[in-house]
Scaffold this motif. Structure first.
Motif, PDB file in Angstrom:
ATOM      1  N   ASP A 131       0.830  -1.209   0.000  1.00  0.00           N
ATOM      2  CA  ASP A 131       0.000   0.000   0.000  1.00  0.00           C
ATOM      3  C   ASP A 131       0.862   1.255   0.000  1.00  0.00           C
ATOM      4  OD1 ASP A 131      -2.499   1.518   0.398  1.00  0.00           O
ATOM      5  OD2 ASP A 131      -1.685   1.900   2.398  1.00  0.00           O
ATOM      6  N   CYS A 138       2.309   5.551  -7.461  1.00  0.00           N
ATOM      7  CA  CYS A 138       1.106   5.864  -8.242  1.00  0.00           C
ATOM      8  C   CYS A 138       0.167   6.747  -7.420  1.00  0.00           C
ATOM      9  CB  CYS A 138       0.391   4.585  -8.665  1.00  0.00           C
ATOM     10  SG  CYS A 138       1.429   3.372  -9.477  1.00  0.00           S
ATOM     11  N   TRP A 141      -3.476   7.385  -9.074  1.00  0.00           N
ATOM     12  CA  TRP A 141      -4.294   6.173  -9.035  1.00  0.00           C
ATOM     13  C   TRP A 141      -4.678   5.839  -7.595  1.00  0.00           C
ATOM     14  CZ3 TRP A 141      -4.435   1.453  -6.755  1.00  0.00           C
ATOM     15  CH2 TRP A 141      -5.273   0.487  -7.320  1.00  0.00           C
ATOM     16  N   SER A 142      -3.732   6.012  -6.679  1.00  0.00           N
ATOM     17  CA  SER A 142      -3.982   5.726  -5.264  1.00  0.00           C
ATOM     18  C   SER A 142      -5.071   6.637  -4.704  1.00  0.00           C
ATOM     19  CB  SER A 142      -2.688   5.907  -4.468  1.00  0.00           C
ATOM     20  OG  SER A 142      -2.920   5.761  -3.091  1.00  0.00           O
ATOM     21  N   HIS A 143      -5.023   7.909  -5.077  1.00  0.00           N
ATOM     22  CA  HIS A 143      -6.023   8.867  -4.596  1.00  0.00           C
ATOM     23  C   HIS A 143      -7.419   8.508  -5.078  1.00  0.00           C
ATOM     24  CE1 HIS A 143      -7.635  12.702  -3.242  1.00  0.00           C
ATOM     25  NE2 HIS A 143      -8.184  12.864  -4.444  1.00  0.00           N
ATOM     26  N   ASN A 144      -7.517   7.969  -6.292  1.00  0.00           N
ATOM     27  CA  ASN A 144      -8.824   7.668  -6.883  1.00  0.00           C
ATOM     28  C   ASN A 144      -9.370   6.292  -6.493  1.00  0.00           C
ATOM     29  OD1 ASN A 144      -8.863  10.150  -8.248  1.00  0.00           O
ATOM     30  ND2 ASN A 144      -7.736   9.309  -9.993  1.00  0.00           N
ATOM     31  N   HIS A 145      -8.503   5.345  -6.216  1.00  0.00           N
ATOM     32  CA  HIS A 145      -8.947   3.962  -6.015  1.00  0.00           C
ATOM     33  C   HIS A 145      -8.662   3.403  -4.618  1.00  0.00           C
ATOM     34  CE1 HIS A 145      -8.504   4.359 -10.436  1.00  0.00           C
ATOM     35  NE2 HIS A 145      -9.544   3.533 -10.476  1.00  0.00           N
ATOM     36  N   ARG A 146      -7.859   4.068  -3.832  1.00  0.00           N
ATOM     37  CA  ARG A 146      -7.477   3.556  -2.503  1.00  0.00           C
ATOM     38  C   ARG A 146      -8.559   3.936  -1.496  1.00  0.00           C
ATOM     39  NH1 ARG A 146      -4.314   5.818   1.555  1.00  0.00           N
ATOM     40  NH2 ARG A 146      -3.052   4.351   2.781  1.00  0.00           N
ATOM     41  N   THR A 147      -9.433   2.981  -1.164  1.00  0.00           N
ATOM     42  CA  THR A 147     -10.559   3.255  -0.277  1.00  0.00           C
ATOM     43  C   THR A 147     -10.569   2.290   0.905  1.00  0.00           C
ATOM     44  OG1 THR A 147     -12.030   1.761  -1.488  1.00  0.00           O
ATOM     45  CG2 THR A 147     -11.954   4.067  -2.220  1.00  0.00           C
ATOM     46  N   LYS A 149     -13.143   0.646   1.937  1.00  0.00           N
ATOM     47  CA  LYS A 149     -13.916  -0.535   1.552  1.00  0.00           C
ATOM     48  C   LYS A 149     -13.033  -1.592   0.908  1.00  0.00           C
ATOM     49  CE  LYS A 149     -18.147  -1.857  -0.899  1.00  0.00           C
ATOM     50  NZ  LYS A 149     -19.262  -1.372  -1.751  1.00  0.00           N
ATOM     51  N   LYS A 150     -12.139  -1.162   0.009  1.00  0.00           N
ATOM     52  CA  LYS A 150     -11.224  -2.106  -0.636  1.00  0.00           C
ATOM     53  C   LYS A 150     -10.216  -2.659   0.367  1.00  0.00           C
ATOM     54  CE  LYS A 150     -11.639  -0.189  -5.285  1.00  0.00           C
ATOM     55  NZ  LYS A 150     -10.960   0.540  -6.386  1.00  0.00           N
TER      56      LYS A 150
END
Length: 335
Positions: A131, A138, A141-147, A149-150
């Motif tokens: 992580d 990235c 990409w991390s800001h947009n997809h790192r949640t 929930k995931k």
């Protein structure tokens, strides 16, 4: 931990040799008792600080701090350590009395707690390391997809995989009654099964995850040299957790690998090494909270605020009670 495979050769000697053997045996037993007392004391310390410290981490990271991906990782790590410490009193009792009165189910469950903690901890450290790499290499990409929930989905996968790899401990742990004493021990079908379980634990629970962690840390070090970061505290916590896991688990895995080829090694050395290695492995469960307190700035600040607010609330309640009692006493005097 039990040594499962050993063959004793019949040996006849003269009186002089027999007396020296008896003396050596008494000396060995005395040193073994002293070591057992020390290990029992250490395990009690691990139990007390492990339960208290991990409860504190779960409370701070789970309820007091803002829910983020990294606090989700650390909360799960603390839950893993806490669950291990819950079963540790049973093992301490067994160390003191050499008698297991808790039944077969708890024999299997208590001994499996250590391996479940081992797998879940190292897999979570892999996730934390990966992580951090994604965040640095990235960032968009991390800001947009790192949640969160995931992150929770990743944690569920970690626990399922850890539980599956812990199954051999549940399968091969047994209880044996010898007179008035019940023993909780590992009983493999044969030596090849024993060796397969040991190698699986070493490769899946230590070697491969640790190589992945080292790779992620190396990539981080290379990238961080070219970046200007306001605070390096999160990376220090991560590095400290990884180093602690390494130093706590290396002795255990080393002696377990030696045990699988015990004919070429001393039985006394293996038994002592396994006892000390298992205690060091257990110590990993209470070191993590200490690292959060002494290294993690955010954790320390939230902890101080939480404790201060609790004290203020308690004092306010006391003052309110005193004020209420005084007003009642004045009312009584007026009446």
């Amino acid at each position: 931990m039990d040594v499962d495979y050993i063959e004793y050769d019949d040996y006849t000697a003269g009186n002089e040799t027999e007396n020296s053997n008896i003396t050596a045996e008494y000396t060995s037993r005395g040193s073994e008792l002293s070591l057992s007392h020390v290990l029992v004391a250490v395990n009690i310390i691990i139990l007390v600080f492990g339960l208290g410290g991990n409860s504190l981490v779960i409370w701070i990271c789970g309820w007091k701090m803002k829910r983020t991906v990294i606090t989700t990782w650390y909360t799960s790590l603390a839950i893993s350590d806490f669950l291990f410490c819950v079963f540790l009193p049973l093992e301490v009792f067994y160390m003191i009395t050499s008698h297991w009165p808790f039944g077969l189910f708890l024999c299997k469950l208590a001994s499996s707690a250590l391996f479940l903690n081992m797998y879940s901890s190292v897999f979570l450290l892999v996730l934390i390391s990966a992580d951090r790499c994604v965040m640095i290499y990235c960032p968009v990409w991390s800001h947009n997809h790192r949640t969160v929930k995931k992150a929770l989905g990743g944690i569920v996968l970690v626990w399922v995989l850890s539980a599956l790899l812990t199954l051999p401990s549940l399968m091969f742990r047994q209880t044996t009654v010898k007179g008035s004493v019940t023993q909780c021990h590992t009983s493999y079908v044969d030596h090849s099964t024993h060796k397969a379980v040991v190698m699986t634990r070493f490769i899946c629970g230590f070697l491969i995850p640790f190589l992945m962690i080292v790779s992620c840390c190396s990539m981080l070090c290379v990238k961080l040299r070219s970046l200007t970061i306001k605070s390096s505290k999160p990376y220090k916590v991560m590095a400290a957790l990884i180093l602690t896991f390494f130093f706590c688990w290396v002795p255990y895995h080393s002696f377990v690998l030696l045990e699988s080829d015990m004919k070429n090694h001393s039985l006394d050395l293996l038994q002592t090494g396994l006892k000390v290695g298992a205690t060091l492995a257990a110590a990993n469960s209470f070191v993590s909270p200490i690292l959060y307190v002494f290294i993690g700035n955010d954790f320390k600040q939230v902890l101080k605020r939480s404790l201060t607010s609790r004290m203020e609330e308690a004092m306010a309640e006391d003052l309110g009670t005193i004020g209420l009692s005084r007003s009642k006493s004045k009312t009584v005097e007026m009446i």
